[in-house]
Design an enzyme around this catalytic site. Structure first.
Site, PDB file in Angstrom:
ATOM      1  CG  ASP A  32      -2.038   0.990   1.123  1.00 15.57           C
ATOM      2  OD1 ASP A  32      -2.423   1.091  -0.246  1.00 15.57           O
ATOM      3  OD2 ASP A  32      -2.460   1.554   1.940  1.00 15.57           O
ATOM      4  CG  ASP A  73       6.212   7.711 -10.410  1.00  6.82           C
ATOM      5  OD1 ASP A  73       6.347   7.803  -9.095  1.00  6.82           O
ATOM      6  OD2 ASP A  73       6.063   6.741 -10.736  1.00  6.82           O
TER       7      ASP A  73
END
Length: 212
Positions: free
Chosen positions: A70, A164
């Site tokens: 997670d 990202d």
């Protein structure tokens, strides 16, 4: 090779973890190989709770060792948000044109809007990854690591997924999505968490193969 199930259908995560695990003699199977396993609710208040729940659920259902992570983004200026809600941070109605965006695009757009008036020096953040392994006999192993950076003012790069393109790595001078895959794996929260997990892997595997 040791077979394990990576408890996700996220193609980006499967590819990334496959690259990291294959050198250790591990064959990675994604949840797409087990369509009978439905969505696993992520109702925990911490990354560790969610990772353990997913790993144990998949190990029990498949009879194989399962690894789950997670991961999420914690932004200091937002009190640690989006945190455990990172993957589902934004709804279509939260951002203009949200209906025509992917979930990643919506999340990034909402994050940029939330930080619109926050100066660069206060846009500190960290990626968090809790990685858990579980065996059918209920043996578990957990590791958690962090990757510190800042939130950029605009997305850049396409070598990644999720946040990202917005996660600026100061000493690299670029975003996570602009790093080569090998460099990203070396630096990332996920790579560090997996490395920590693998350090304890032999003992875990021995316990995992012992029937209770």
């Amino acid at each position: 090779m040791t077979k394990l199930v990576l408890a996700t259908r996220n193609a980006g995560k499967i590819a990334e973890l496959t690259r990291l695990l294959e050198p250790h003699g591990v064959e990675v199977l994604g949840l797409d190989r087990f369509p009978e396993i439905g969505e696993i609710p992520e109702e925990g208040e911490t990354f560790a709770e969610n990772a353990l729940t997913k790993a144990l659920t998949v190990a029990r259902a498949t009879g194989l060792i399962a690894v789950a992570d997670d991961s999420g983004l914690a932004v200091d200026a937002l009190g640690g948000a989006p945190g455990v809600y990172s993957a589902r941070y934004a709804q279509p109605e939260d951002v203009p044109g949200g209906d025509s965006m992917s979930q990643d695009e919506r999340n990034n757009a909402k994050l940029l809007a939330a930080l619109q008036d926050v100066p660069p020096q206060e846009r500190t953040a960290r990626f968090v990854c809790c990685m858990a392994a579980a065996a059918p006999n209920e043996e578990t192993l957990v590791a958690e690591r962090f990757w510190k950076g800042r939130i950029a003012e605009a997305p850049a790069g396409d070598n990644g997924f999720g946040y990202d393109p917005l996660f600026h790595v100061p000493d690299a001078g670029c975003t996570s999505a602009q790093l080569a895959p090998e460099e990203k794996n070396r630096r990332s929260h996920r790579g560090q968490a997996l490395e920590a997990l693998l350090q304890e892997w032999p003992g875990f595997l021995e316990r995992a193969l012992t029937k209770k």
